[in-house]
Design an enzyme around this catalytic site. Structure first.
Site, mmCIF file in Angstrom:
data_model
loop_
_atom_site.group_PDB
_atom_site.id
_atom_site.type_symbol
_atom_site.label_atom_id
_atom_site.label_comp_id
_atom_site.label_asym_id
_atom_site.label_seq_id
_atom_site.Cartn_x
_atom_site.Cartn_y
_atom_site.Cartn_z
ATOM 1 N N HIS A 1 48.091 38.268 37.209
ATOM 2 C CA HIS A 1 46.722 38.801 38.166
ATOM 3 C C HIS A 1 47.122 39.579 38.997
ATOM 4 C CE1 HIS A 1 43.133 38.295 40.791
ATOM 5 N NE2 HIS A 1 42.636 37.884 39.407
ATOM 6 N N GLU B 1 46.353 39.940 42.150
ATOM 7 C CA GLU B 1 46.449 39.409 43.245
ATOM 8 C C GLU B 1 48.055 38.870 43.425
ATOM 9 O OE1 GLU B 1 43.178 36.746 43.579
ATOM 10 O OE2 GLU B 1 41.877 38.470 43.887
ATOM 11 N N GLY C 1 36.541 41.198 43.359
ATOM 12 C CA GLY C 1 35.767 40.564 44.577
ATOM 13 C C GLY C 1 35.478 41.504 45.553
ATOM 14 N N SER D 1 33.838 41.476 39.532
ATOM 15 C CA SER D 1 32.741 41.364 39.711
ATOM 16 C C SER D 1 31.752 41.247 38.846
ATOM 17 C CB SER D 1 32.152 42.816 40.947
ATOM 18 O OG SER D 1 33.032 42.554 41.824
ATOM 19 N N GLU E 1 41.176 44.200 34.153
ATOM 20 C CA GLU E 1 40.746 43.933 35.568
ATOM 21 C C GLU E 1 41.328 45.056 36.445
ATOM 22 O OE1 GLU E 1 39.948 39.614 36.284
ATOM 23 O OE2 GLU E 1 41.774 39.836 37.013
ATOM 24 N N LYS F 1 40.799 30.839 41.749
ATOM 25 C CA LYS F 1 41.877 31.446 42.748
ATOM 26 C C LYS F 1 42.065 30.101 43.649
ATOM 27 C CE LYS F 1 39.433 35.590 42.537
ATOM 28 N NZ LYS F 1 39.587 37.219 42.894
ATOM 29 N N ASN G 1 38.192 31.956 37.149
ATOM 30 C CA ASN G 1 39.241 31.941 37.884
ATOM 31 C C ASN G 1 38.969 31.442 39.252
ATOM 32 O OD1 ASN G 1 41.616 32.280 39.056
ATOM 33 N ND2 ASN G 1 41.447 34.455 39.168
#
Ligand code: PEP
Length: 259
Positions: free
Chosen positions: A95, A97, A173, A213, A167, A11, A9
């Site tokens: 996701h 985010e 991250g 991560s 996730e 991003k 991904n």
């Protein structure tokens, strides 16, 4: 026989030329990798160039979001047909985010999932709890709610074309990976939810990826767990060396499941 899946991904990183360079390096590095499916989900602006760069390789292309309508007055959005035209096979939906910064709800994500299936994409549906929720011992409840909401109105035959990514938000991250045991605990819980709703046979075919991560030095231990069928990789997918190493380290480790 189908294989485990490693998805990058990217991003909101990489220009068109950077994307082409990275794909060429990944292509060269994973040539010998067998028994693993690979995909890269790149920014919209780089999809066309990425599609061209991926020709002749076994790496698939994916997008990171999608609207549920095929066209219309939706300024700033991108439609399933547009993603089809540039060669996408996968699309990441829900996701964290997008849930966090763009307030995407399970209901909206579900509409996107249904549209993705209608247009023959393989949706990668993300679910996972925040740190506060984990500390409040609500992780399983939250994941169940997201699972039921995002994957509503699906039949068993649809499930066979779906990838779920667990996730934990606190691991994305942050450099703080879930331990293989923590990940397996949630993956086996998600597998149980699948079994209860769709039966053993369907549940065994759904690939459940771990994301948060993932790095070359932790992928092997994660992939050794029985219910981990691959990984969704953010930061470490932005460098050819680490992404190639993650793919290489997961080859031959996981069972055969999925789409
Ligand atoms: C992600 O973006 O889905 C992700 C897991 O990011 P990272 O690997 O950087 O934690």
């Amino acid at each position: 026989m189908t294989y485990s899946l490693i998805v990058g991904n990217w991003k909101m990183y990489k220009s068109i030329s950077e994307a082409t360079t990275l794909i060429n390096a990944i292509k060269a590095g994973v040539r010998a990798a067998t028994e693993v499916n690979i995909a890269v989900c790149v920014p919209f602006t780089a999809l066309q160039a990425a599609n061209e760069a991926l020709q002749g390789s076994k790496i698939d292309l994916g997008a990171q979001n999608m609207h549920y309508e095929s066209e219309g007055a939706f300024t700033g959005e991108i439609s399933p047909l547009m993603l089809k035209e540039v060669g996408c096979r996968y699309v990441i939906l829900g996701h964290s985010e997008r849930r966090q910064h763009f307030k995407e709800s399970d209901e909206l994500i579900n509409k996107k999932v249904l549209a993705a299936l209608k247009y023959s994409f393989i949706p990668i549906v993300c679910i996972g709890e925040t740190l506060e929720q984990r500390e409040a011992r609500q992780a399983f409840e939250v994941v169940k709610k997201q699972f039921e909401g995002s994957l509503a109105h699906l039949e068993a035959k649809d499930l066979e074309r779906i990838v779920i990514a667990y996730e934990p938000v606190w691991a994305i991250g942050t450099g703080k990976t879930a331990t293989p045991e923590q990940a397996e605990q949630m993956h086996s819980y998600i597998r149980r939810l699948l079994i209860e709703k769709y039966g053993d046979d369907t549940a065994s075919k759904v690939r459940i990826l771990y994301g948060g991560s993932v790095k070359p030095d932790n992928i092997t231990q994660l992939m050794e767990k029985p219910n981990l069928d691959g990984a969704l990789v953010g930061g470490a997918s932005l460098k050819a060396e680490s992404f190639i190493q993650i793919v290489t380290n997961s080859t031959h480790l996981s069972g055969a499941r999925g789409n």
